[in-house]
Scaffold this motif. Structure first.
Motif, short mmCIF file in Angstrom:
data_model
loop_
_atom_site.label_atom_id
_atom_site.label_comp_id
_atom_site.label_asym_id
_atom_site.label_seq_id
_atom_site.Cartn_x
_atom_site.Cartn_y
_atom_site.Cartn_z
N SER A 149 -8.71 1.42 3.46
CA SER A 149 -8.59 0.25 2.57
C SER A 149 -7.83 -0.88 3.24
CB SER A 149 -7.91 0.66 1.27
OG SER A 149 -8.71 1.60 0.58
N ILE A 187 -8.86 -0.56 -5.31
CA ILE A 187 -8.80 0.88 -5.04
C ILE A 187 -8.63 1.63 -6.36
CG2 ILE A 187 -7.49 2.74 -3.94
CD1 ILE A 187 -6.52 0.60 -1.89
N TYR A 227 0.84 -1.20 0.00
CA TYR A 227 0.00 0.00 0.00
C TYR A 227 0.88 1.26 0.00
CZ TYR A 227 -4.12 -2.85 0.91
OH TYR A 227 -5.13 -3.76 0.80
N THR A 246 -9.22 -4.14 1.51
CA THR A 246 -9.49 -3.86 0.10
C THR A 246 -8.19 -4.02 -0.70
OG1 THR A 246 -11.15 -2.24 0.74
CG2 THR A 246 -10.35 -2.14 -1.53
#
Length: 133
Positions: free
Chosen positions: A74, A84, A40, A79
């Motif tokens: 997220s 995303i 991320y 997620t």
């Protein structure tokens, strides 16, 4: 929020370096991003690089805070990164940027250019000139 008047030195410093409060908020944003899982964080850093070229740069700290919120949420929701961004990451970032038009240099330049052409054509641009920064 501190309501005391700023010292002369601090006013001068902020003229030269920019808002100290914004700098503090940006450091907090970077600390939040650093806490994200590596994949991320990599995605956010790639998005930041894109924003440096096509976004408002450091002018819209609220945009970066919203970005951190999005990725933190997220991560919490599990997620996947592809969910995303979708299939087209550029489409995602362009849609994201449309939420922050006030800081985009390209928007300001487009408005300035349009007003200049209208003035050159002898058109009344009094209303449009007020929106150009």
């Amino acid at each position: 929020m501190n309501t005391e008047p700023k010292s002369r030195y601090r006013k001068y410093l902020e003229i030269v370096t920019g808002s100290l409060e914004d700098k503090k908020r940006y450091r907090q944003y970077k600390a939040r991003v650093k806490q994200l899982p590596e994949n991320y964080r990599t995605a956010v850093e790639a998005l930041e690089r894109y924003l440096m070229y096509f976004g408002p740069g450091g002018e819209s700290i609220s945009m970066y805070e919203d970005l951190a919120d999005l990725f933190e949420q997220s991560v919490a929701d599990g997620t996947p990164i592809r969910d995303i961004f979708g299939e087209d990451p550029v489409e995602f970032v362009e849609a994201f940027l449309r939420n922050y038009p006030e800081g985009q240099w390209i928007s300001r330049e487009r408005n300035r250019f349009t007003s200049a052409v209208a003035r050159a054509a002898g058109e009344d641009t009094a209303r449009e000139d007020r929106t150009v920064s």
